[in-house]
Design a protein around this motif. Structure first.
Motif, PDB file in Angstrom:
ATOM      1  N   UNK A 111      10.591  -2.370   2.340  1.00 36.35           N
ATOM      2  CA  UNK A 111       9.130  -2.368   2.437  1.00 36.35           C
ATOM      3  C   UNK A 111       8.754  -2.516   3.913  1.00 36.35           C
ATOM      4  N   UNK A 112       7.846  -1.642   4.397  1.00 40.03           N
ATOM      5  CA  UNK A 112       7.436  -1.644   5.798  1.00 40.03           C
ATOM      6  C   UNK A 112       5.919  -1.729   5.877  1.00 40.03           C
ATOM      7  N   UNK A 113       5.414  -2.615   6.750  1.00 49.74           N
ATOM      8  CA  UNK A 113       3.971  -2.749   6.889  1.00 49.74           C
ATOM      9  C   UNK A 113       3.617  -3.939   7.748  1.00 49.74           C
ATOM     10  N   UNK A 114       2.358  -4.386   7.684  1.00 45.80           N
ATOM     11  CA  UNK A 114       1.936  -5.552   8.481  1.00 45.80           C
ATOM     12  C   UNK A 114       2.762  -6.782   8.122  1.00 45.80           C
ATOM     13  N   UNK A 115       3.115  -7.542   9.139  1.00 44.91           N
ATOM     14  CA  UNK A 115       3.965  -8.716   8.932  1.00 44.91           C
ATOM     15  C   UNK A 115       3.353  -9.684   7.920  1.00 44.91           C
ATOM     16  N   UNK A 116       2.049  -9.929   8.010  1.00 46.33           N
ATOM     17  CA  UNK A 116       1.448 -10.919   7.115  1.00 46.33           C
ATOM     18  C   UNK A 116       1.434 -10.449   5.665  1.00 46.33           C
ATOM     19  N   UNK A 117       1.465  -9.111   5.436  1.00 43.01           N
ATOM     20  CA  UNK A 117       1.483  -8.587   4.069  1.00 43.01           C
ATOM     21  C   UNK A 117       2.871  -8.690   3.454  1.00 43.01           C
ATOM     22  N   UNK A 118       3.907  -8.805   4.275  1.00 40.60           N
ATOM     23  CA  UNK A 118       5.272  -8.829   3.768  1.00 40.60           C
ATOM     24  C   UNK A 118       5.691 -10.206   3.275  1.00 40.60           C
ATOM     25  N   UNK A 119       4.849 -11.210   3.516  1.00 39.82           N
ATOM     26  CA  UNK A 119       5.182 -12.568   3.064  1.00 39.82           C
ATOM     27  C   UNK A 119       4.937 -12.663   1.562  1.00 39.82           C
ATOM     28  N   UNK A 120       5.980 -12.937   0.793  1.00 38.27           N
ATOM     29  CA  UNK A 120       5.852 -13.057  -0.661  1.00 38.27           C
ATOM     30  C   UNK A 120       5.672 -11.734  -1.376  1.00 38.27           C
ATOM     31  N   UNK A 121       6.031 -10.623  -0.727  1.00 37.95           N
ATOM     32  CA  UNK A 121       5.843  -9.311  -1.332  1.00 37.95           C
ATOM     33  C   UNK A 121       6.763  -9.122  -2.538  1.00 37.95           C
ATOM     34  N   UNK A 122       6.293  -8.350  -3.508  1.00 36.59           N
ATOM     35  CA  UNK A 122       7.075  -7.989  -4.687  1.00 36.59           C
ATOM     36  C   UNK A 122       6.995  -6.480  -4.863  1.00 36.59           C
ATOM     37  N   UNK A 123       8.129  -5.865  -5.129  1.00 38.16           N
ATOM     38  CA  UNK A 123       8.170  -4.418  -5.350  1.00 38.16           C
ATOM     39  C   UNK A 123       8.481  -4.168  -6.821  1.00 38.16           C
ATOM     40  N   UNK A 124       7.565  -3.510  -7.507  1.00 37.25           N
ATOM     41  CA  UNK A 124       7.718  -3.259  -8.938  1.00 37.25           C
ATOM     42  C   UNK A 124       7.652  -1.770  -9.234  1.00 37.25           C
TER      43      UNK A 124
END
Length: 334
Positions: free
Chosen positions: A166-179
């Motif tokens: 997953x690639x994107x803004x650093x703050x959005x990657x915190x706790x990200x889930x890929x479903x």
């Protein structure tokens, strides 16, 4: 001639001024000046030849700029927004360093190529939401919207590959889930196998539109198995064959008289399984009392416990009938 020009010159000058004013009034009445607003887009990635300093990205699109233009009505009607060119100084983002996420004021220059139009106090800056870019490796979660129908359940759920980036803004990657996209198994009575799309979500379940997932799809294999259930059925004996002619066959009994059937719910509930039947019982050549172990017959997919029945049969030869005496011949009188 000079006397003609100078005679009553004040009156003549006033007449000229009045004529000019009247002409201007007619012109302005048919083509008056005015001001209009136009909305123009701000060039931003991924537009060609537009980039941010390395390591930074926009977390939200920059909205259009509102620019006020002035001119005559005729020139305003003929104006094209393509005459305006917007240039954004994205290098100003470097000033925030690592203080991200942040909202940054970026200098803007608006160039007008239409000579008949003037800009009325054009914007000199835009606000941009900025963050540093990052990436993370995440395990894919297989999302099932509806479980299999009654009598079935899911076994293993496998995504291939099971880890994506997953690639994107650093703050959005915190706790990200890929479903995966939601998979409907409500009519699935066999294994599921297919290619499905992936979506990134934050911890609250919000779809992250500014995060990219690579690869964008995975193959999902889900095993769907029948749920076993049991019921009791009565045993019915099959036909007795091979009985010797002239012998008496007596059924002394059998055990068990009921058995337990196990199978998937749809098989157990769908078939007429109140009774089950054994195979035929061959007693050819039997004399006396014999116990046979006969296999119980059941539909495919159903197991029986116990799977045999003990049947006791007695064969008794019938007594041979005594022949009637032969009558003596009647004497002949002499």
């Amino acid at each position: 001639m000079p006397g003609f020009l100078t005679r009553n010159w004040r009156l003549k000058l006033l007449a000229v001024v009045l004529a000019i004013v009247s002409w201007a009034g007619v012109v302005l009445a048919t083509n008056p000046p005015g001001t209009r607003s136009v909305s123009i887009p701000v060039p931003q990635p991924p537009a060609p030849n537009v980039s941010l300093p390395a390591g930074y990205l926009l977390t939200a699109p920059i909205p259009n700029l509102t620019v006020y233009i002035t001119g005559t009505e005729e020139h305003l009607d003929a104006f094209s927004k393509s005459s305006l060119q917007v240039t954004v100084d994205y290098n100003a983002i470097r000033a925030i360093g690592n203080q991200v996420p942040a909202t940054v004021r970026l200098p803007v220059k608006i160039t007008n190529s239409d000579p008949n139009i003037d800009l009325d106090d054009p914007p000199a800056s835009v606000m941009a939401a900025v963050d540093t870019s990052g990436s993370t490796s995440e395990t894919v979660e297989v999302a099932v919207s509806h479980t299999p129908p009654p009598g079935y359940e899911t076994g293993s759920l496998v995504a291939t590959p099971n880890t994506v980036t997953a690639t994107g803004p650093e703050h959005e990657l915190i706790g990200i889930q890929v479903r995966t996209q939601q998979i409907d198994l409500s009519n699935q009575r066999a294994n599921f196998d297919g290619t499905v799309a992936l979506y990134p979500y934050d911890g609250a379940g919000r779809l992250l539109s500014d995060v990219n997932v690579t690869p964008a799809t995975v193959n999902v294999a889900i095993t769907v198995v029948g749920v076993d259930t049991t019921r009791t059925a009565s045993v019915v004996l099959g036909p007795v064959i091979g009985a010797p002619a002239g012998d008496q066959v007596t059924m002394d009994g059998y055990t068990p008289v009921t058995v337990t059937l196990t199978g998937s719910q749809d098989l157990i509930n769908g078939a007429n399984l109140a009774t089950v039947t054994t195979g035929s019982i061959d007693i050819a050549g039997q004399t006396g009392t014999v116990t046979y172990h006969v296999t119980i017959q059941a539909p495919t997919g159903i197991t029986v416990s116990p799977d045999t029945v003990a049947v006791t049969i007695t064969v008794t030869p019938l007594p041979t009938p005594t022949p009637a005496p032969t009558p003596a011949p009647t004497p002949t009188p002499t």
